[in-house]
Write a protein that holds these residues in place. Structure first.
Motif, PDB file in Angstrom:
ATOM      1  N   ARG A  79       0.810  -1.211   0.000  1.00 39.76           N
ATOM      2  CA  ARG A  79       0.000   0.000   0.000  1.00 39.76           C
ATOM      3  C   ARG A  79       0.853   1.275   0.000  1.00 39.76           C
ATOM      4  O   ARG A  79       0.504   2.248  -0.669  1.00 39.76           O
ATOM      5  N   VAL A  80       1.961   1.270   0.742  1.00 39.53           N
ATOM      6  CA  VAL A  80       2.782   2.482   0.830  1.00 39.53           C
ATOM      7  C   VAL A  80       3.425   2.792  -0.519  1.00 39.53           C
ATOM      8  O   VAL A  80       3.327   3.913  -1.040  1.00 39.53           O
ATOM      9  N   LYS A  81       4.063   1.787  -1.092  1.00 38.12           N
ATOM     10  CA  LYS A  81       4.730   1.984  -2.385  1.00 38.12           C
ATOM     11  C   LYS A  81       3.723   2.373  -3.461  1.00 38.12           C
ATOM     12  O   LYS A  81       3.961   3.321  -4.228  1.00 38.12           O
ATOM     13  N   ASN A  82       2.625   1.665  -3.531  1.00 38.81           N
ATOM     14  CA  ASN A  82       1.639   1.929  -4.583  1.00 38.81           C
ATOM     15  C   ASN A  82       1.022   3.322  -4.449  1.00 38.81           C
ATOM     16  O   ASN A  82       0.874   4.045  -5.441  1.00 38.81           O
ATOM     17  N   PHE A  83       0.681   3.705  -3.229  1.00 40.30           N
ATOM     18  CA  PHE A  83       0.028   4.999  -3.039  1.00 40.30           C
ATOM     19  C   PHE A  83       0.954   6.140  -3.443  1.00 40.30           C
ATOM     20  O   PHE A  83       0.570   7.025  -4.219  1.00 40.30           O
ATOM     21  N   TYR A  84       2.170   6.122  -2.924  1.00 41.05           N
ATOM     22  CA  TYR A  84       3.064   7.249  -3.186  1.00 41.05           C
ATOM     23  C   TYR A  84       3.592   7.241  -4.620  1.00 41.05           C
ATOM     24  O   TYR A  84       3.863   8.311  -5.185  1.00 41.05           O
ATOM     25  N   ALA A  85       3.711   6.079  -5.227  1.00 44.45           N
ATOM     26  CA  ALA A  85       4.117   6.023  -6.628  1.00 44.45           C
ATOM     27  C   ALA A  85       3.035   6.635  -7.514  1.00 44.45           C
ATOM     28  O   ALA A  85       3.325   7.437  -8.418  1.00 44.45           O
ATOM     29  N   ARG A  86       1.785   6.278  -7.247  1.00 46.40           N
ATOM     30  CA  ARG A  86       0.684   6.792  -8.061  1.00 46.40           C
ATOM     31  C   ARG A  86       0.494   8.287  -7.848  1.00 46.40           C
ATOM     32  O   ARG A  86       0.229   9.036  -8.793  1.00 46.40           O
ATOM     33  N   ARG A  87       0.623   8.747  -6.604  1.00 50.46           N
ATOM     34  CA  ARG A  87       0.497  10.186  -6.348  1.00 50.46           C
ATOM     35  C   ARG A  87       1.614  10.962  -7.029  1.00 50.46           C
ATOM     36  O   ARG A  87       1.395  12.029  -7.605  1.00 50.46           O
ATOM     37  N   SER A  88       2.816  10.423  -6.962  1.00 51.13           N
ATOM     38  CA  SER A  88       3.966  11.107  -7.565  1.00 51.13           C
ATOM     39  C   SER A  88       3.816  11.210  -9.076  1.00 51.13           C
ATOM     40  O   SER A  88       4.115  12.245  -9.671  1.00 51.13           O
ATOM     41  N   LEU A  89       3.343  10.134  -9.701  1.00 46.62           N
ATOM     42  CA  LEU A  89       3.166  10.133 -11.148  1.00 46.62           C
ATOM     43  C   LEU A  89       2.095  11.124 -11.584  1.00 46.62           C
ATOM     44  O   LEU A  89       2.159  11.671 -12.690  1.00 46.62           O
ATOM     45  N   ARG A  90       1.137  11.369 -10.717  1.00 48.09           N
ATOM     46  CA  ARG A  90       0.057  12.294 -11.069  1.00 48.09           C
ATOM     47  C   ARG A  90       0.455  13.749 -10.848  1.00 48.09           C
ATOM     48  O   ARG A  90       0.109  14.622 -11.640  1.00 48.09           O
ATOM     49  N   ILE A  91       1.184  14.013  -9.773  1.00 49.09           N
ATOM     50  CA  ILE A  91       1.402  15.392  -9.347  1.00 49.09           C
ATOM     51  C   ILE A  91       2.764  15.947  -9.761  1.00 49.09           C
ATOM     52  O   ILE A  91       2.860  17.077 -10.243  1.00 49.09           O
ATOM     53  N   PHE A  92       3.808  15.174  -9.589  1.00 49.62           N
ATOM     54  CA  PHE A  92       5.167  15.693  -9.751  1.00 49.62           C
ATOM     55  C   PHE A  92       5.521  16.142 -11.171  1.00 49.62           C
ATOM     56  O   PHE A  92       6.168  17.186 -11.328  1.00 49.62           O
ATOM     57  N   PRO A  93       5.203  15.370 -12.212  1.00 52.00           N
ATOM     58  CA  PRO A  93       5.713  15.738 -13.545  1.00 52.00           C
ATOM     59  C   PRO A  93       5.362  17.159 -13.973  1.00 52.00           C
ATOM     60  O   PRO A  93       6.254  17.910 -14.397  1.00 52.00           O
ATOM     61  N   LEU A  94       4.106  17.538 -13.879  1.00 54.99           N
ATOM     62  CA  LEU A  94       3.715  18.878 -14.321  1.00 54.99           C
ATOM     63  C   LEU A  94       4.253  19.944 -13.375  1.00 54.99           C
ATOM     64  O   LEU A  94       4.744  20.992 -13.816  1.00 54.99           O
ATOM     65  N   TYR A  95       4.185  19.675 -12.086  1.00 54.54           N
ATOM     66  CA  TYR A  95       4.649  20.648 -11.093  1.00 54.54           C
ATOM     67  C   TYR A  95       6.135  20.960 -11.280  1.00 54.54           C
ATOM     68  O   TYR A  95       6.535  22.122 -11.427  1.00 54.54           O
ATOM     69  N   TYR A  96       6.945  19.913 -11.287  1.00 53.91           N
ATOM     70  CA  TYR A  96       8.389  20.131 -11.419  1.00 53.91           C
ATOM     71  C   TYR A  96       8.764  20.503 -12.847  1.00 53.91           C
ATOM     72  O   TYR A  96       9.787  21.173 -13.068  1.00 53.91           O
ATOM     73  N   GLY A  97       7.945  20.085 -13.813  1.00 54.37           N
ATOM     74  CA  GLY A  97       8.191  20.502 -15.182  1.00 54.37           C
ATOM     75  C   GLY A  97       8.083  22.011 -15.335  1.00 54.37           C
ATOM     76  O   GLY A  97       8.892  22.643 -16.032  1.00 54.37           O
ATOM     77  N   VAL A  98       7.083  22.603 -14.670  1.00 54.45           N
ATOM     78  CA  VAL A  98       6.900  24.057 -14.707  1.00 54.45           C
ATOM     79  C   VAL A  98       8.072  24.763 -14.032  1.00 54.45           C
ATOM     80  O   VAL A  98       8.613  25.742 -14.560  1.00 54.45           O
ATOM     81  N   LEU A  99       8.478  24.276 -12.867  1.00 51.45           N
ATOM     82  CA  LEU A  99       9.601  24.902 -12.168  1.00 51.45           C
ATOM     83  C   LEU A  99      10.891  24.795 -12.971  1.00 51.45           C
ATOM     84  O   LEU A  99      11.686  25.747 -13.026  1.00 51.45           O
ATOM     85  N   LEU A 100      11.098  23.634 -13.597  1.00 49.07           N
ATOM     86  CA  LEU A 100      12.289  23.456 -14.420  1.00 49.07           C
ATOM     87  C   LEU A 100      12.264  24.417 -15.607  1.00 49.07           C
ATOM     88  O   LEU A 100      13.303  25.002 -15.972  1.00 49.07           O
ATOM     89  N   LEU A 101      11.085  24.601 -16.195  1.00 47.61           N
ATOM     90  CA  LEU A 101      10.951  25.521 -17.322  1.00 47.61           C
ATOM     91  C   LEU A 101      11.312  26.946 -16.907  1.00 47.61           C
ATOM     92  O   LEU A 101      12.003  27.666 -17.643  1.00 47.61           O
ATOM     93  N   PHE A 102      10.860  27.344 -15.724  1.00 45.27           N
ATOM     94  CA  PHE A 102      11.196  28.682 -15.238  1.00 45.27           C
ATOM     95  C   PHE A 102      12.704  28.819 -15.006  1.00 45.27           C
ATOM     96  O   PHE A 102      13.288  29.878 -15.262  1.00 45.27           O
ATOM     97  N   LEU A 103      13.328  27.767 -14.512  1.00 45.37           N
ATOM     98  CA  LEU A 103      14.775  27.806 -14.324  1.00 45.37           C
ATOM     99  C   LEU A 103      15.491  28.007 -15.657  1.00 45.37           C
ATOM    100  O   LEU A 103      16.440  28.801 -15.762  1.00 45.37           O
ATOM    101  N   LEU A 104      15.032  27.307 -16.677  1.00 45.11           N
ATOM    102  CA  LEU A 104      15.649  27.421 -17.996  1.00 45.11           C
ATOM    103  C   LEU A 104      15.399  28.793 -18.622  1.00 45.11           C
ATOM    104  O   LEU A 104      16.227  29.287 -19.392  1.00 45.11           O
ATOM    105  N   LEU A 105      14.254  29.390 -18.281  1.00 50.12           N
ATOM    106  CA  LEU A 105      13.900  30.691 -18.853  1.00 50.12           C
ATOM    107  C   LEU A 105      14.354  31.865 -17.992  1.00 50.12           C
ATOM    108  O   LEU A 105      13.964  33.001 -18.246  1.00 50.12           O
ATOM    109  N   THR A 106      15.164  31.587 -17.004  1.00 53.34           N
ATOM    110  CA  THR A 106      15.613  32.648 -16.098  1.00 53.34           C
ATOM    111  C   THR A 106      16.229  33.848 -16.827  1.00 53.34           C
ATOM    112  O   THR A 106      15.858  34.990 -16.532  1.00 53.34           O
ATOM    113  N   PRO A 107      17.117  33.642 -17.789  1.00 53.09           N
ATOM    114  CA  PRO A 107      17.685  34.812 -18.484  1.00 53.09           C
ATOM    115  C   PRO A 107      16.638  35.568 -19.305  1.00 53.09           C
ATOM    116  O   PRO A 107      16.670  36.798 -19.378  1.00 53.09           O
TER     117      PRO A 107
END
Length: 381
Positions: free
Chosen positions: A92-120
């Motif tokens: 249950r622990v592995k499955n829950f956090y893996a599924r939550r991470s796959l849903r939430i992290f990619p777009l969230y961190y993708g946006v932050l990474l994009l801002f880092l790249l666009l800093t200049p």
């Protein structure tokens, strides 16, 4: 725990076996209502126009902050259902956090990474306090880095505080559910947590803590999430249809209306709201979620409307992108109003076109970025 209690608990779980993975269209519709409310709050609220039609629209839009509370209740409902139904599973622990991470992290961190790249390009100026964004702690900036502004005027991520609250909730609540397990005890624990959050807010307001230090923190907002969890536990009881939810809804909705009237439908920085108001709104929305899940009544019919379910499907992307695009799209308001010689028509054009642009970004993001990653969730079912 007695044998009879164990039998009842297993009976309840067998009745709801697979329930957490079952799809409820009406809940998608409620999610659609939530994101449209938040969008209207940011793009349509706060107007000081003398046009009475704009004033009415702005007054309605100003209540859109409650869309975040509806999101919290929905999250609490769905997550608690998943946690309770899978409490007996070894992974249950592995499955829950893996599924939550796959849903939430990619777009969230993708946006932050994009801002880092666009800093200049965007001329952003990062400071150590901005690291809080990367650890889902942006809701704590008023405590740790008071007065710290965004890295730049073209980077608007203030709305990420709600994502931080939910992520922090995911780190705490699962282990409470998995440890307690028993439905009745979980209900008791949930009510105790709600009361504790309410008491904490009352104490903070009494001690003069500002509203902006109260509303974004998990300890002071956890009652909204847990209230959704209570609804999830109630529908998993033996006779959910006998629960007097209608009476609770009438009382809580009337009380919510009184709170809004006391605020004059303007802002959500109000002492009544900062204490009892959040709890009342949470109870009201939990009743709506309960009705929608049961599939009966007017709220279930509204929630099943196709266009609301459509917005609900893309609600996560809409929430992320509407804030990011706001700083650019809002600049078109006055030029368009002057072009069409009408504040009302110009404002309507901007709101509708902004929604269309944001929706387009969310759809493209979902199908070409998020969905391929979401397919990996099948490995953790």
């Amino acid at each position: 725990m007695q044998v009879s209690q164990l039998d009842q608990q297993e009976s309840s779980r067998s009745k709801f076996k697979g329930e957490s993975s079952r799809h409820y269209p009406a809940l998608d519709g409620l999610r659609g209502i939530a994101i449209l409310a938040v969008f209207c709050y940011h793009f349509g609220g706060g107007s000081k126009s003398s046009n009475w039609l704009i004033q009415i629209w702005s007054g309605i839009a100003d209540t859109g902050w409650m869309g975040v509370d509806l999101f919290f209740v929905l999250s609490g409902f769905l997550i608690t259902g998943i946690l309770y139904d899978t409490a007996h599973k070894p992974n249950r622990v592995k499955n829950f956090y893996a599924r939550r991470s796959l849903r939430i992290f990619p777009l969230y961190y993708g946006v932050l990474l994009l801002f880092l790249l666009l800093t200049p390009v965007l001329q952003l100026h990062w400071k150590p306090g901005h690291l809080l964004y990367f650890f889902y702690l942006s809701n704590m900036m008023p405590l740790f880095t008071p007065g710290l502004a965004s890295p730049g005027p073209k980077m608007m991520v203030g709305h990420f505080w709600t994502l931080a609250v939910e992520e922090q909730f995911y780190l705490v609540w699962p282990f409470i559910v998995w440890h307690v397990r028993d439905r009745r005890r979980l209900l008791q624990v949930s009510v105790a947590i709600m009361l504790a959050a309410l008491i904490l807010r009352i104490i903070l307001v009494y001690r003069g803590v500002t509203f902006f230090h109260i509303f974004p923190l998990l300890p002071t907002r956890i009652d909204t999430l847990v209230c959704g969890g209570i609804a999830a536990l109630l529908v998993r009881g033996p006779l959910p249809e006998r629960i007097p939810v209608k009476r609770v809804f009438v009382v809580s909705s009337l009380t919510t209306l009184i709170v809004l009237i006391s605020m004059r439908f303007t802002t959500h920085g109000n002492q009544v709201l900062a204490t009892f108001g959040y709890t009342v709104v949470a109870v009201c929305f939990a009743c709506l979620v309960f009705f929608a899940q049961q599939g009966r009544g007017w709220i279930a019919r509204i929630g099943r409307l196709r266009f609301l379910r459509f917005f609900g499907r893309y609600s996560y992307g809409l929430y992320i992108y509407h804030g990011l695009l706001f700083v650019f799209l809002v600049q078109a308001v006055h030029p368009i109003q002057r072009l069409v010689h009408s504040d009302l028509l110009g404002g309507a054009i901007v709101v509708i076109s902004s929604l269309a642009i944001t929706l387009g970004a969310a759809i493209l993001s979902y199908h070409y970025f998020e969905a391929p990653i979401l397919n990996l969730k099948k490995r953790f079912s």
